[in-house]
Write a protein that holds these residues in place. Structure first.
Motif, short mmCIF file in Angstrom:
data_model
loop_
_atom_site.label_atom_id
_atom_site.label_comp_id
_atom_site.label_asym_id
_atom_site.label_seq_id
_atom_site.Cartn_x
_atom_site.Cartn_y
_atom_site.Cartn_z
N ASP A 211 -9.70 -30.43 -10.88
CA ASP A 211 -11.02 -30.35 -11.62
C ASP A 211 -12.13 -30.72 -10.98
N VAL A 212 -12.11 -31.69 -9.90
CA VAL A 212 -13.20 -32.16 -8.98
C VAL A 212 -13.20 -31.41 -7.85
N LEU A 213 -12.06 -31.07 -7.44
CA LEU A 213 -12.12 -30.46 -5.82
C LEU A 213 -12.06 -29.15 -5.91
N PHE A 214 -13.03 -28.57 -6.61
CA PHE A 214 -13.09 -27.04 -6.68
C PHE A 214 -14.05 -26.68 -5.40
N GLY A 215 -13.76 -25.41 -5.12
CA GLY A 215 -14.44 -25.06 -3.84
C GLY A 215 -13.61 -24.37 -2.92
N VAL A 216 -13.92 -24.56 -1.54
CA VAL A 216 -13.18 -24.01 -0.53
C VAL A 216 -11.91 -24.95 -0.11
N PHE A 217 -10.79 -24.23 0.05
CA PHE A 217 -9.51 -24.95 0.43
C PHE A 217 -8.98 -24.29 1.81
N LEU A 218 -8.94 -25.04 3.03
CA LEU A 218 -8.39 -24.69 4.06
C LEU A 218 -7.27 -25.31 4.61
N GLN A 219 -6.14 -24.68 5.02
CA GLN A 219 -5.00 -25.39 5.43
C GLN A 219 -4.69 -24.83 6.83
N ALA A 220 -3.99 -25.61 7.51
CA ALA A 220 -3.55 -25.36 8.74
C ALA A 220 -2.06 -26.19 9.13
N ASP A 221 -1.10 -25.50 9.73
CA ASP A 221 0.00 -26.14 10.12
C ASP A 221 -0.08 -26.23 11.63
N LEU A 222 -0.36 -27.68 12.14
CA LEU A 222 -0.49 -27.65 13.41
C LEU A 222 0.68 -27.93 14.28
N GLY A 223 2.02 -27.94 13.50
CA GLY A 223 3.19 -28.22 14.36
C GLY A 223 3.46 -27.38 15.45
N MET A 224 4.95 -27.46 15.98
CA MET A 224 5.10 -26.70 17.02
C MET A 224 5.68 -25.44 16.39
N GLN A 225 5.17 -24.23 17.10
CA GLN A 225 5.49 -22.93 16.89
C GLN A 225 5.79 -22.07 18.22
N VAL B 53 -17.64 -21.57 11.31
CA VAL B 53 -16.97 -22.05 10.15
C VAL B 53 -18.02 -23.37 9.58
N ARG B 54 -18.42 -24.21 10.35
CA ARG B 54 -19.31 -25.18 9.83
C ARG B 54 -20.44 -24.52 9.34
N HIS B 55 -21.03 -23.57 9.43
CA HIS B 55 -22.17 -22.92 8.82
C HIS B 55 -21.65 -22.17 7.70
N GLU B 56 -20.42 -21.53 7.33
CA GLU B 56 -20.15 -21.09 6.45
C GLU B 56 -19.78 -22.05 5.20
N LEU B 57 -19.59 -23.33 5.62
CA LEU B 57 -19.30 -24.47 4.90
C LEU B 57 -20.22 -25.42 4.44
N ARG B 58 -21.52 -25.18 5.02
CA ARG B 58 -22.76 -25.91 4.58
C ARG B 58 -22.95 -25.95 2.85
N ASP B 59 -23.11 -26.91 2.70
CA ASP B 59 -23.65 -27.24 1.12
C ASP B 59 -22.41 -26.71 0.26
N ARG B 60 -21.27 -26.62 0.66
CA ARG B 60 -20.07 -26.24 -0.05
C ARG B 60 -19.03 -27.48 0.00
N SER B 61 -18.40 -27.48 -1.37
CA SER B 61 -17.34 -28.68 -1.41
C SER B 61 -16.09 -28.00 -0.48
N VAL B 62 -15.53 -28.90 0.20
CA VAL B 62 -14.48 -28.12 1.11
C VAL B 62 -13.22 -29.18 1.17
N VAL B 63 -11.93 -28.72 1.13
CA VAL B 63 -10.80 -29.67 1.38
C VAL B 63 -9.81 -29.17 2.35
N PHE B 64 -9.48 -29.89 3.47
CA PHE B 64 -8.88 -29.58 4.44
C PHE B 64 -7.40 -29.99 4.42
N LEU B 65 -6.53 -29.53 4.55
CA LEU B 65 -5.16 -30.05 4.84
C LEU B 65 -4.47 -29.61 6.26
N LEU B 66 -4.63 -30.65 7.01
CA LEU B 66 -3.94 -30.15 8.15
C LEU B 66 -2.67 -30.78 8.36
#
Length: 789
Positions: free
Chosen positions: A170-184, A220-233
């Motif tokens: 309810d608080v972390l609304f906005g942009v959610f960006l995820q990435a799996d950085l493991g071996m592929q 990417v940073r330009h697009e995220l300016r003034d926006r709430s964002v959550v990263f899951l790496l």
């Protein structure tokens, strides 16, 4: 199922039922019920009866799901999925209706990563308390909140991060960006691949996506300016992996997971390191009871819990065996785990050898069909997969058998459902499935499965390419499917479906090459071009194209090598990363391709001449990017000559467009006028119907040429048509460009009010498209004293 049945069509019948009948969300059911009923009735007489049947089926499915009765859920799904397949046989046009319905359901589905409630999650209250305190302190200080969750594989780091995000949804609304950085594919994920996907998710206009990694990160940073964002790496192992991915937004949140934080990460980022501990026995018992839904006395499970080391993955695997009320199961599992050697194998989950006992126990107790599907999934790359891939792996089974086996794997914790029609194996589970596939399947069986996988993705990819483009493709043995470019709706659908499967498609290119299926590998690499071109997947495109070229060389087919060389060159041309030497690499591959098609030699095949024209066009575009229009003109003219006598109207139209724009750069305005007018005419007269987008684009270039030579009133006339054309095909970005230019021309004509109106409209469209050109329109308005927001 039969090998002649398309797995994608079979999967549609299952997905449409599970997405609606099996959906617990009332809004989704209310939205889709009428559409689903309409599929089965045409005259309205049976509408109420079918509606009642569906309501009853949904109610029974939901009640069974809540009670843990997965068998009943599967039976209901099987029954209605079979009815959908029967409908397809009676009315082939229903496939289109169901495809659209599934597409809308996928669009409406909430991303699982961001907000899916994690069922059966237990404990880690103290851990969440620390995360909450750190988050509040960072918010108060106006700094980025960064947390690194560390621990052995299988301890639940990802689930912990997801649960924390969900609890603050309810608080972390906005942009959610995820990435799996493991071996592929045997190596770590390239940050460029992640950034390109994020730029697509952030709807950055394709023409504005930069080529080099630092510039991608800045955008990417330009697009995220003034926006709430959550990263899951996830699966972070080095600082370099995340350096370009993060933003310094003060109200952003970065959750990272890995076995341990990189030693130098503190030099780049302030973060709270938090080890995720194994569950204490009482919490492990709670999880085991919840997941297994067992009615046994929990005290009987305590010996099992004590042997599992508090690892959620191991607990979930064991829980799968306790769901069936078979006498002696608890005692049998406990005895297997009581052995000290077996227990050490289980607890050493970070080491794939020897195999964890929990996985061997799970595998040993599987039904024959379930075990077979498990092994075949182990032969896939460890990526997200869809239901049609499951059907392709077992194309000789009945659909109900495949669904039952998949359901058993999900129930047993071996496959995770990550969203509507998206599934994945944990890396440890996949490692085990791969090992038992090598151990228990013959080489010929494994080879047959790999061939099925590759052919499945080849069929999907070539069909998608044919939907998106009418470009000529080399097709030995006429293997490429016969089809024509589709309307905008079907193209949007094709892009969505390819995007859902992109991990599998790119993995299939590698798998084909490794399996020695070289013909299929280069055909796959040829067929991903338009998808990559439109979505900006430049890094993966180049890698796949290079694999395709290596495979083409293995086939000994000179034309395949020429086409593959051209594809590599074009991918480098499109990315245009100066630091990576893309201009040089593009030229080298174009010239290699040109040398293989024997320019100027009489009696060449149509394929050789088409390839020559394509390569010369690519070289012309290269020269134009290098600001050498004189060289480009010669190359485009030679490309035209190579097509003489070949029926290729779209190619002729595109070359006329290129020539016209290049003549403008050379200030040869009369020549430019002629070529651009010809381009408009040829795009309008294409055999498969007018190409209204390129007609409008040619008119935009025509206006630029007329303005450059002072024919301002005629430039406005061309721009009027360009704006109408771009608006008509839904291209707001290019409509905004045309409006911006028309405003500039109108100022030169002294029509200030009309110019302000155009710039205001351009600003609004650029803002809607997320374009950096919004600022250009705003600057013009401020300069002319126009209206400001």
């Amino acid at each position: 199922m039969g090998s002649a049945v398309d797995p994608e069509i079979v999967a549609l019948g299952s997905i449409v039922i599970s997405s609606l009948v099996g959906n617990a969300v009332q809004d989704a059911w209310t939205w889709g019920k009428g559409r689903l009923v309409a599929l089965f009735v045409r005259d309205g007489a049976e509408e109420a009866a079918v509606g009642d049947e569906l309501e009853q089926a949904r109610r029974q499915a939901l009640e069974a799901g809540e009670a843990g009765d997965e068998g009943t859920v599967t039976e209901i799904t099987d029954e209605w999925s079979s009815r959908v397949l029967e409908l397809f046989a009676e009315r082939p046009d229903a496939v289109r209706e169901v495809r659209e319905l599934v597409g809308e359901a996928l669009t409406r589905a909430t991303p699982a990563e961001a907000s899916l409630a994690l069922l059966h999650y237990v404990n880690h209250t103290a851990l969440f308390r620390e995360m909450d305190g750190h988050w509040r302190a960072c918010r108060a200080a106006g700094t980025l909140t960064s947390v690194f969750l560390s621990g052995v594989r299988g301890v639940g780091k990802r689930s912990t991060a997801q649960q924390w995000i969900h609890s603050h949804r309810d608080v972390l609304f906005g942009v959610f960006l995820q990435a799996d950085l493991g071996m592929q594919g045997g190596r770590m994920v390239d940050p460029a691949v992640v950034l390109e996907r994020w730029l697509e998710e952030l709807d950055v206009p394709r023409d504005e996506r930069p080529g080099d990694v630092p510039a991608k990160a800045r955008r990417v940073r330009h697009e995220l300016r003034d926006r709430s964002v959550v990263f899951l790496l996830e699966n972070v192992t080095t600082t370099r992996q995340v350096r370009d991915l993060l933003t310094d937004q003060p109200y952003g949140v970065v959750l990272m997971t890995g076995q341990e934080a990189p030693h130098d990460l503190t030099t780049f980022l302030e973060f709270l390191p938090l080890p995720v501990p194994a569950l204490r026995d009482e919490h492990a018992l709670e999880l085991l009871v919840k997941v297994s839904r067992t009615t046994e006395d929990p005290a009987k499970l305590e010996p099992i819990v004590r042997h599992l080391g508090g690892l959620p993955l191991a607990l979930r695997l064991i829980a799968g065996h306790l769901k069936a009320p078979v006498p002696g199961v608890i005692e049998d599992v406990g005895a297997r785990l009581a052995d000290r050697a077996a227990r050490q194998e289980l607890l050493d989950v970070d080491d794939p050898n020897p195999l964890p006992e929990a996985l061997e126990l799970a595998y040993g107790r599987m039904a024959v069909r379930t075990a077979q599907l498990y092994r075949r999934l182990g032969l896939l790359m460890c990526e997200d997969f869809q239901l049609d891939t499951v059907f392709a792996l077992v194309s000789d089974w009945e659909p109900s058998e495949a669904r039952t086996a998949l359901s058993a794997l999900i129930s047993g914790g071996l496959v995770e459902r990550r969203g509507l029609d998206t599934y994945r194996m944990h890396i440890l589970v996949h490692d085990h499935a791969s090992i038992v596939a090598e151990r228990d399947e013959t080489e010929s069986e494994r080879e047959a499965v790999r061939r099925r996988i590759v052919h499945h993705f080849l069929r999907i990819t070539e069909r998608g390419e044919q939907t998106l483009s009418t470009r000529w493709l080399y097709s030995p043995m006429n293997a490429f499917p016969a089809d024509t470019a589709a309307d905008e709706r079907r193209q949007t659908e094709a892009l969505r479906e390819l995007a859902r499967r992109e991990a599998g498609i790119f993995a299939a290119v590698r798998l084909a090459a490794e399996a020695g299926l070289h013909l299929e590998a280069w055909r796959l690499s040829q067929a991903i071009r338009t998808f990559c071109l439109r979505t900006g997947r430049d890094t993966q495109w180049i890698e796949a194209a290079e694999i395709g070229l290596a495979s083409a060389l293995e086939t000994g087919d000179t034309m395949a090598v020429a086409r593959a060389s051209y594809e590599v060159g074009f991918a480098h041309l499109e990315r245009w990363n100066v630091e990576e030497g893309d201009s040089r690499l593009a030229r080298e591959h174009f010239e290699q391709a040109l040398s293989l098609v024997n320019p100027g030699v009489p009696g060449r095949s149509e394929g050789e001449r088409r390839t020559e024209s394509s390569v010369l066009e690519g070289l012309g575009l290269l020269e134009r990017k290098l600001k050498r229009p004189g060289h480009a003109i010669d190359l485009f003219s030679r490309a035209q000559a190579a097509l003489e006598g070949i029926d290729h109207p779209r190619g002729e139209a595109l070359l006329a467009l290129h020539l016209g724009s290049t003549y403008t750069a050379l200030e040869r305005h009369d020549a430019a006028e002629g070529e651009l007018l010809r381009a408009v005419e040829e795009f309008e007269g294409l055999p498969d119907g007018p190409d209204r987008f390129n007609m409008a684009k040619a008119r935009l270039r025509l206006a630029e040429n007329r303005r450059a030579c002072g024919r301002l009133r005629e430039a406005v006339e061309a721009l009027d048509l360009a704006v109408d054309g771009m608006t008509g095909v839904g291209s707001a970005y290019y409509a905004a460009q045309a409006l911006l230019l028309r405003g500039d021309v109108r100022v030169q004509l002294g029509e200030r009010e009309a110019a302000v109106e155009d710039w205001t409209s351009a600003r609004a469209l650029f803002a809607e498209e997320g374009s950096i050109h919004e600022g250009e329109a705003q600057h013009r308005l401020e300069r002319e004293g126009g209206e400001e927001e």
